[in-house]
Design a protein around this motif. Structure first.
Motif, PDB file in Angstrom:
ATOM      1  N   ALA A 188      -0.298   1.656  -2.569  1.00 40.51           N
ATOM      2  CA  ALA A 188      -1.217   2.590  -1.914  1.00 40.51           C
ATOM      3  C   ALA A 188      -1.981   3.388  -2.956  1.00 40.51           C
ATOM      4  O   ALA A 188      -1.587   3.440  -4.121  1.00 40.51           O
ATOM      5  CB  ALA A 188      -0.455   3.543  -0.994  1.00 40.51           C
ATOM      6  N   ALA A 193       2.437   5.101   0.305  1.00 44.08           N
ATOM      7  CA  ALA A 193       1.508   5.963   1.047  1.00 44.08           C
ATOM      8  C   ALA A 193       2.171   7.292   1.381  1.00 44.08           C
ATOM      9  O   ALA A 193       1.551   8.359   1.275  1.00 44.08           O
ATOM     10  CB  ALA A 193       1.050   5.254   2.320  1.00 44.08           C
ATOM     11  N   ASN A 239      -7.579  10.674   1.627  1.00 38.86           N
ATOM     12  CA  ASN A 239      -7.973   9.269   1.847  1.00 38.86           C
ATOM     13  C   ASN A 239      -6.906   8.287   1.381  1.00 38.86           C
ATOM     14  O   ASN A 239      -7.205   7.302   0.698  1.00 38.86           O
ATOM     15  CB  ASN A 239      -9.292   8.950   1.133  1.00 38.86           C
ATOM     16  N   ARG A 269      -4.641   5.288   1.266  1.00 39.78           N
ATOM     17  CA  ARG A 269      -4.754   3.953   1.868  1.00 39.78           C
ATOM     18  C   ARG A 269      -3.694   3.026   1.300  1.00 39.78           C
ATOM     19  O   ARG A 269      -3.572   2.913   0.086  1.00 39.78           O
ATOM     20  CB  ARG A 269      -6.125   3.348   1.549  1.00 39.78           C
ATOM     21  N   HIS A 294      -2.195  -0.840   0.786  1.00 38.62           N
ATOM     22  CA  HIS A 294      -2.789  -2.168   0.657  1.00 38.62           C
ATOM     23  C   HIS A 294      -1.697  -3.213   0.436  1.00 38.62           C
ATOM     24  O   HIS A 294      -0.634  -2.903  -0.114  1.00 38.62           O
ATOM     25  CB  HIS A 294      -3.788  -2.216  -0.510  1.00 38.62           C
TER      26      HIS A 294
END
Lengths: 182, 579
Positions: free
Chosen positions: B353, B486, B496, B498, B500
């Protein structure tokens, strides 16, 4: 929604230029100091002008002084893929066509304000969708060419080939500009 | 004729042969020569001399043939279809340190990203340099969980050799006092930047069991006399390591082990020497040497020694053994267990993240730190609090914070142009912090490589077929790797955030392991507790092939410690006449 030609026509009115027919020369530009390899002399003239519009000389050198047009010509000669070359050369053609449609002159013969206005249209067009548009590609090559050039890396940015030490937390004001390399 | 043959044989006879000159070959060469053995190092690729053969090490950004040194797509597609998969290895600055895939093919029954460098120094020139010890729980896990086979050694067996190797190569890092993340012999740690410091404080306040520390990395920050005497000096924070370091600041075989070995006067390096097989002496019941194919003359030649160290990398050591068939070893050298080529492991990554830290906009850093942060494993540590019901083992995070460069928003358009944009890009962009997981992959017997005699490389030699896949345990772990990262960034107040998961194919961790595992029982393993081939005691395999399980930490330090330990064993055993 306005299409591209309508937008350019409106823009031509805004800047007050009349469509006075094909100017046909690059009188407003200076002669190139270098010989292009991949580009025609006419394309190289457009590239020279547009590079400097994308990254102009300010308190630091601009794209022209940094040799960006030569960088892109070299890339087109030995690095770019065919689709990139096609897109860039089609872009140069479109710049002339749009300049002619709006002002009746080749792009390089326009006043800087007129040139900027045309590029602004391209930039707005690419904001929504980038696929297939030459402008982001051209802008990227100019940006890469500039910030990896010696003037771009050492004057517009800050370059330190051998830092010798790492300081993890420094006021940005002390450094002043972004580092050229990561 | 008999005399001539005798002379030729003597000329080609050494006390020890080391196959491979990379991270383990360099240590084997150093240890064996320093203990007085005459050693021949055989390297399949060309010579790379420290300093002399780093052609791109001091190039400035404007001194490239191609934009940013990126190779043309056609060249990548034709010659480097696998090597390009990392996204960072194949540039004008690095291509000379990686193989051309078209010259070194292999068959992917399942996608396998085999990233390789065939030259003196091997991947020790291009490695990530993160240097961690396997922990006590790593050596015990297989036995405790009934997975694969038990390691024949425990942490205590290797600890003094970790000390030994760390002192030689030079590792900078921070001692943390965690039982499952053993400390070592460290030079001063590199500094965390301001965003990483804030992340550490805030994330640890919420998740105290998830320690955030600076990476432990094989870069000198306070070199010892021994390191200085080899011509190495401290890190200059250029972060151009992958091109070869002219300061000898990070450890490579070229700047370290091979130079130390050369200094003894006992070393001969023979580049361009592809070892094709081990020669087994039926009469003596031992290996008498190796056969090579000279990559330049294309002639076969034999070299002989009492002791042979295979340090060719996990898959290539397995290849040599699989290619060494004889009446004694019809299924490959020392392969009565049928474990040769099996249990292939890697570390799975590409999941984690990232988040932004806008509140630090007026802070920056100077110098380019070739290192990041590390979050040691915090799952399944043997207590109820860290126990996961959905998967075995664990993962660590590697990452760090930095500010976006002029490359932000590349190729997007719509960002404006001209003086304002130029001024904007001349300032750093947003601070971003990323965490990427490195997960342990279990040893599965049918994750294997096999010898393929139908597909030949450019020398006409057989190649490998890869059949290695990710399984349920790894996939369940990946879900946790993403969400826990995260969670930490959010707890630290990053914006923000995120997660992944970019997917992962085995190989891309570039930590191949397990093709000739160590074990207690010759029926179920290839190597014994000293890295000797069970069935042929004068052959030692000390690279990633030997690993019985993978842990989740970067493995090179463990390979080096195993190598130094095995070299000590070999010299003693040889003196006792056992080899």
């Amino acid at each position: 929604m306005l299409n591209r030609r309508d937008a350019l026509r409106g823009l031509a009115l805004t800047v007050g230029a009349a469509a006075t027919g094909w100017a046909g020369t690059a009188a407003a530009t200076t002669a190139l100091s270098w010989t292009p390899t991949a580009l025609t002399p006419e394309q190289a003239q457009i590239l020279d002008v547009v590079s400097e519009l994308i990254i102009p000389a300010t308190d630091t050198p601009g794209a022209r002084a940094a040799g960006v047009p030569q960088f892109i010509d070299r890339a087109m000669a030995n690095y770019c893929e065919k689709w990139q070359i096609d897109q860039l050369t089609a872009g140069f053609a479109r710049m002339d066509a749009d300049a002619k449609a709006a002002h009746g002159k080749l792009f390089v013969a326009l006043a800087p304000e007129q040139q900027v206005a045309i590029l602004n249209v391209y930039d707005r067009e690419t904001a929504a969708s980038t696929s297939g548009h030459f402008f982001p590609l051209l802008e990227d090559f100019v940006t890469v060419g500039y910030f990896t050039s010696e003037p771009g890396a050492t004057m517009a940015l800050k370059y330190d080939p051998v830092p010798g030490a790492y300081n993890g937390c420094v006021p940005l004001a002390e450094i002043g500009r972004a580092w050229a390399t990561r | 004729m008999a005399n001539l043959n005798g002379r030729a044989r003597r000329k080609n006879t050494y006390d020890a042969i080391v196959v491979g000159s990379g991270i383990t070959g360099g240590i084997a060469a150093k240890e064996l020569t320093e203990k007085g053995l005459k050693v021949l190092v055989l390297e399949r690729g060309p010579m790379v001399r420290h300093l002399e053969d780093y052609p791109t090490a001091t190039l400035d950004p404007w001194q490239t043939k191609y934009p940013q040194g990126q190779l043309p797509q056609a060249e990548l597609a034709a010659h480097y279809p696998v090597q390009r998969r990392t996204g960072y290895t194949m540039t004008e600055h690095t291509q000379h340190f990686f193989v051309r895939d078209d010259e070194h093919p292999y068959t992917e029954e399942n996608r396998f990203d085999w990233i390789r460098g065939y030259h003196v120094g091997g991947r020790s020139l291009t490695w990530g340099r993160q240097s961690y010890r396997h922990s006590p729980i790593d050596f015990e896990a297989n036995a405790r969980e009934g997975i694969a086979v038990d390691w024949p050694i425990r942490y205590e067996d290797l600890a003094p050799w970790y000390d030994h190797v760390e002192r030689f190569i030079g590792v900078s890092g921070q001692a943390e006092g965690l039982p499952h993340f053993p400390d070592g012999q460290y030079q001063p740690p590199m500094e965390l930047n301001c965003v990483e410091k804030a992340f550490k404080a805030r994330s640890e306040a919420r998740f105290p069991e998830r320690r955030v520390t600076i990476g432990r990395t094989a870069h000198l920050t306070d070199p010892t006399e021994e390191q200085l005497s080899l011509g190495r000096t401290k890190c200059q924070y250029r972060n151009l390591c992958i091109r070869g370091c002219p300061f000898g600041a990070y450890y490579s075989s070229n700047s370290g082990g091979l130079i130390a070995a050369e200094r003894t006067g006992n070393l001969v390096i023979r580049p361009n020497s592809i070892v094709t097989e081990l020669i087994h002496d039926e009469r003596k019941g031992r290996a008498s040497g190796v056969r090579i194919l000279d990559a330049e003359t294309l002639k076969d030649e034999e070299f002989h020694a009492d002791v042979i160290f295979l340090c060719a990398s996990a898959l290539n050591s397995a290849w040599i053994m699989m290619n060494s068939t004889s009446s004694r070893f019809p299924n490959g050298f020392g392969n009565a267990s049928d474990q040769l080529g099996r249990n292939v492991m890697d570390h799975h990554l590409g999941v984690g993240a990232s988040g932004e830290a806008p509140e630090f906009a007026d802070t920056y850093f100077s110098g380019r730190r070739p290192n990041g942060i590390y979050v040691p494993r915090f799952r399944n540590l043997g207590d109820a609090a860290t126990k996961r019901s959905d998967y075995l083992r664990g993962f660590g995070y590697q990452g760090g914070a930095g500010r976006a460069t002029w490359e932000r928003d590349r190729g997007k358009g719509g960002r404006g142009f001209g003086a304002a944009r130029k001024a904007e890009l001349s300032q750093p962009g947003a601070w971003t912090m990323g965490l990427g997981g490195f997960g342990e992959m279990l040893p599965y017997a049918d994750n294997r490589v096999t010898l393929n005699r139908d597909v030949k490389d450019k020398f006409g030699l057989p190649t490998l077929t890869m059949n290695v896949t990710m399984r349920d345990n790894e996939m369940a772990m990946r879900r946790d790797m993403q969400s826990a990262a995260a969670e930490m960034l959010e707890a630290a107040g990053f914006k923000n955030v995120r997660g992944h998961d970019n997917g992962f194919a085995p190989g891309l961790g570039i930590h191949e392991m397990g093709t000739a595992r160590m074990g207690r029982d010759p029926k179920t393993s290839v190597l014994n507790a000293h890295n000797q081939v069970h069935e042929c005691k004068n052959v030692y395999v000390t690279d990633g092939a030997a690993m019985t399980s993978a842990s989740c930490v970067n493995p090179s330090l463990t390979y080096m410690a195993l190598t130094a330990r095995a070299a000590d064993h070999a010299v003693r055993a040889r003196k006792r006449g056992e080899l």
